[in-house]
Motif scaffolding. Structure first.
Motif, mmCIF file in Angstrom:
data_model
loop_
_atom_site.group_PDB
_atom_site.id
_atom_site.type_symbol
_atom_site.label_atom_id
_atom_site.label_comp_id
_atom_site.label_asym_id
_atom_site.label_seq_id
_atom_site.Cartn_x
_atom_site.Cartn_y
_atom_site.Cartn_z
ATOM 1 N N LYS A 245 -3.156 0.540 -3.457
ATOM 2 C CA LYS A 245 -3.718 -0.809 -3.441
ATOM 3 C C LYS A 245 -4.996 -0.785 -2.616
ATOM 4 O O LYS A 245 -4.992 -0.364 -1.458
ATOM 5 N N PHE A 246 -6.089 -1.235 -3.222
ATOM 6 C CA PHE A 246 -7.375 -1.339 -2.557
ATOM 7 C C PHE A 246 -7.737 -2.817 -2.458
ATOM 8 O O PHE A 246 -7.844 -3.494 -3.480
ATOM 9 N N VAL A 247 -7.907 -3.311 -1.245
ATOM 10 C CA VAL A 247 -8.259 -4.708 -1.029
ATOM 11 C C VAL A 247 -9.778 -4.815 -1.001
ATOM 12 O O VAL A 247 -10.454 -4.004 -0.346
ATOM 13 N N ASP A 248 -10.303 -5.826 -1.703
ATOM 14 C CA ASP A 248 -11.749 -6.043 -1.748
ATOM 15 C C ASP A 248 -12.330 -6.122 -0.342
ATOM 16 O O ASP A 248 -11.800 -6.825 0.509
ATOM 17 N N GLY A 249 -13.409 -5.387 -0.113
ATOM 18 C CA GLY A 249 -14.113 -5.445 1.152
ATOM 19 C C GLY A 249 -13.522 -4.600 2.268
ATOM 20 O O GLY A 249 -14.033 -4.595 3.385
ATOM 21 N N GLU A 250 -12.446 -3.891 2.015
ATOM 22 C CA GLU A 250 -11.839 -3.031 3.039
ATOM 23 C C GLU A 250 -12.040 -1.568 2.670
ATOM 24 O O GLU A 250 -12.027 -1.202 1.498
ATOM 25 N N ASP A 251 -12.202 -0.738 3.676
ATOM 26 C CA ASP A 251 -12.423 0.691 3.439
ATOM 27 C C ASP A 251 -11.128 1.467 3.208
ATOM 28 O O ASP A 251 -11.134 2.527 2.601
ATOM 29 N N SER A 252 -10.029 0.955 3.712
ATOM 30 C CA SER A 252 -8.772 1.700 3.615
ATOM 31 C C SER A 252 -7.938 1.217 2.430
ATOM 32 O O SER A 252 -8.206 0.165 1.855
ATOM 33 N N ALA A 253 -6.935 2.006 2.109
ATOM 34 C CA ALA A 253 -6.022 1.667 1.019
ATOM 35 C C ALA A 253 -4.597 1.871 1.495
ATOM 36 O O ALA A 253 -4.336 2.661 2.396
ATOM 37 N N ALA A 254 -3.684 1.138 0.888
ATOM 38 C CA ALA A 254 -2.257 1.368 1.116
ATOM 39 C C ALA A 254 -1.741 2.080 -0.116
ATOM 40 O O ALA A 254 -2.152 1.782 -1.231
ATOM 41 N N GLY A 255 -0.860 3.023 0.077
ATOM 42 C CA GLY A 255 -0.337 3.729 -1.072
ATOM 43 C C GLY A 255 0.816 4.627 -0.723
ATOM 44 O O GLY A 255 1.111 4.871 0.452
ATOM 45 N N GLY A 256 1.474 5.078 -1.754
ATOM 46 C CA GLY A 256 2.585 5.990 -1.584
ATOM 47 C C GLY A 256 2.922 6.653 -2.896
ATOM 48 O O GLY A 256 2.519 6.202 -3.959
ATOM 49 N N CYS A 257 3.672 7.731 -2.813
ATOM 50 C CA CYS A 257 4.043 8.515 -3.984
ATOM 51 C C CYS A 257 5.552 8.736 -3.999
ATOM 52 O O CYS A 257 6.192 8.744 -2.947
ATOM 53 N N GLY A 258 6.078 8.934 -5.172
ATOM 54 C CA GLY A 258 7.500 9.214 -5.316
ATOM 55 C C GLY A 258 7.758 10.054 -6.543
ATOM 56 O O GLY A 258 6.880 10.246 -7.384
ATOM 57 N N GLY A 259 8.966 10.533 -6.639
ATOM 58 C CA GLY A 259 9.374 11.337 -7.790
ATOM 59 C C GLY A 259 9.394 10.493 -9.043
ATOM 60 O O GLY A 259 9.946 9.403 -9.062
ATOM 61 N N ALA A 260 8.772 10.997 -10.088
ATOM 62 C CA ALA A 260 8.666 10.263 -11.343
ATOM 63 C C ALA A 260 9.770 10.657 -12.311
ATOM 64 O O ALA A 260 9.583 10.611 -13.509
ATOM 65 N N GLY A 261 10.921 11.013 -11.779
ATOM 66 C CA GLY A 261 12.051 11.407 -12.615
ATOM 67 C C GLY A 261 12.582 10.260 -13.433
ATOM 68 O O GLY A 261 11.845 9.641 -14.176
ATOM 69 N N GLY A 262 13.809 9.903 -13.261
ATOM 70 C CA GLY A 262 14.396 8.860 -14.078
ATOM 71 C C GLY A 262 14.740 7.591 -13.339
ATOM 72 O O GLY A 262 15.214 6.641 -13.944
ATOM 73 N N ALA B 98 12.842 2.648 -9.757
ATOM 74 C CA ALA B 98 11.825 2.481 -8.720
ATOM 75 C C ALA B 98 11.279 3.856 -8.364
ATOM 76 O O ALA B 98 12.000 4.718 -7.882
ATOM 77 N N ILE B 99 10.001 4.056 -8.595
ATOM 78 C CA ILE B 99 9.374 5.341 -8.306
ATOM 79 C C ILE B 99 9.003 5.426 -6.836
ATOM 80 O O ILE B 99 9.279 6.410 -6.175
ATOM 81 N N VAL B 100 8.360 4.374 -6.326
ATOM 82 C CA VAL B 100 8.006 4.336 -4.912
ATOM 83 C C VAL B 100 7.873 2.888 -4.463
ATOM 84 O O VAL B 100 7.408 2.031 -5.212
ATOM 85 N N GLU B 101 8.318 2.630 -3.248
ATOM 86 C CA GLU B 101 8.138 1.334 -2.601
ATOM 87 C C GLU B 101 7.285 1.570 -1.365
ATOM 88 O O GLU B 101 7.561 2.481 -0.583
ATOM 89 N N VAL B 102 6.240 0.771 -1.214
ATOM 90 C CA VAL B 102 5.319 0.900 -0.083
ATOM 91 C C VAL B 102 5.388 -0.391 0.725
ATOM 92 O O VAL B 102 5.159 -1.468 0.189
ATOM 93 N N ASN B 103 5.703 -0.250 2.009
ATOM 94 C CA ASN B 103 5.766 -1.404 2.907
ATOM 95 C C ASN B 103 4.896 -1.135 4.119
ATOM 96 O O ASN B 103 5.086 -0.138 4.813
ATOM 97 N N THR B 104 3.942 -2.028 4.353
ATOM 98 C CA THR B 104 3.107 -1.990 5.554
ATOM 99 C C THR B 104 3.108 -3.410 6.112
ATOM 100 O O THR B 104 3.589 -4.335 5.435
ATOM 101 N N PRO B 105 2.568 -3.621 7.288
ATOM 102 C CA PRO B 105 2.488 -4.991 7.785
ATOM 103 C C PRO B 105 1.683 -5.916 6.864
ATOM 104 O O PRO B 105 1.909 -7.118 6.834
ATOM 105 N N GLU B 106 0.762 -5.344 6.075
ATOM 106 C CA GLU B 106 -0.089 -6.147 5.200
ATOM 107 C C GLU B 106 0.408 -6.263 3.763
ATOM 108 O O GLU B 106 -0.035 -7.137 3.026
ATOM 109 N N THR B 107 1.271 -5.364 3.328
ATOM 110 C CA THR B 107 1.641 -5.351 1.919
ATOM 111 C C THR B 107 3.053 -4.829 1.695
ATOM 112 O O THR B 107 3.577 -4.051 2.489
ATOM 113 N N ALA B 108 3.634 -5.270 0.609
ATOM 114 C CA ALA B 108 4.876 -4.705 0.095
ATOM 115 C C ALA B 108 4.690 -4.618 -1.413
ATOM 116 O O ALA B 108 4.403 -5.621 -2.085
#
Length: 147
Positions: A89-106, A109-119
């Motif tokens: 996730k890239f927020v307009d006007g911000e240099d950083s991004a929130a993100g995560g990766c997970g196994g793309a098996g079966g 839910a592949i990945v859940e990302v939780n930060t103070p700013e986003t879920a």
């Protein structure tokens, strides 16, 4: 008797042909990752907006824009072997991004990302998300849920 046997044989051949065509159609529509955007050709919007170092160990050619929502752009990217899928996730006007990766098996839910700013969550296409919706999640793309 021969005509009846021939008719049964012809019906079996037709049924086999239909089953084979259906299997090929399903295979063509399904993604190993469960993210159809990763299977399409890249377009203009599929340009990585962040630092290229964020793509370390990922296939930079697989970057796909998924959706814009609430002043943010969401992207999917996969590893070269498609065993791992990521959501950023890239927020307009911000240099950083929130993100995560997970196994793309079966798993749904592949990945859940939780930060103070986003879920946010990357899910496989066709996933029944009713239990997540009941918990307060909202689908903003066939593969993206936000809280």
């Amino acid at each position: 008797m021969k005509n009846k046997e021939a008719a049964v044989g012809n019906r079996r051949k037709a049924l086999c042909a239909l089953l084979a065509a259906g299997t090929l159609a399903l295979a063509a529509c399904s993604s190993g990752t469960g993210i159809p955007a990763l299977d399409r050709e890249p377009g203009e919007a599929d340009q990585w907006p962040g630092d290229k170092s964020q793509l370390e160990n990922l296939d930079s050619q697989s970057v796909r824009f998924l959706v814009a929502n609430g002043g943010a752009d969401y992207f999917a990217v996969a590893s070269a072997d498609k065993q791992t899928a990521c959501l950023f996730k890239f927020v307009d006007g911000e240099d950083s991004a929130a993100g995560g990766c997970g196994g793309a098996g079966g798993a749904d839910a592949i990945v859940e990302v939780n930060t103070p700013e986003t879920a946010m969550m990357l899910v496989r296409a066709g996933t029944d998300i009713s239990h997540w919706e009941d918990a307060g999640w909202t689908r903003i793309h066939e593969n993206v849920l936000v809280f």
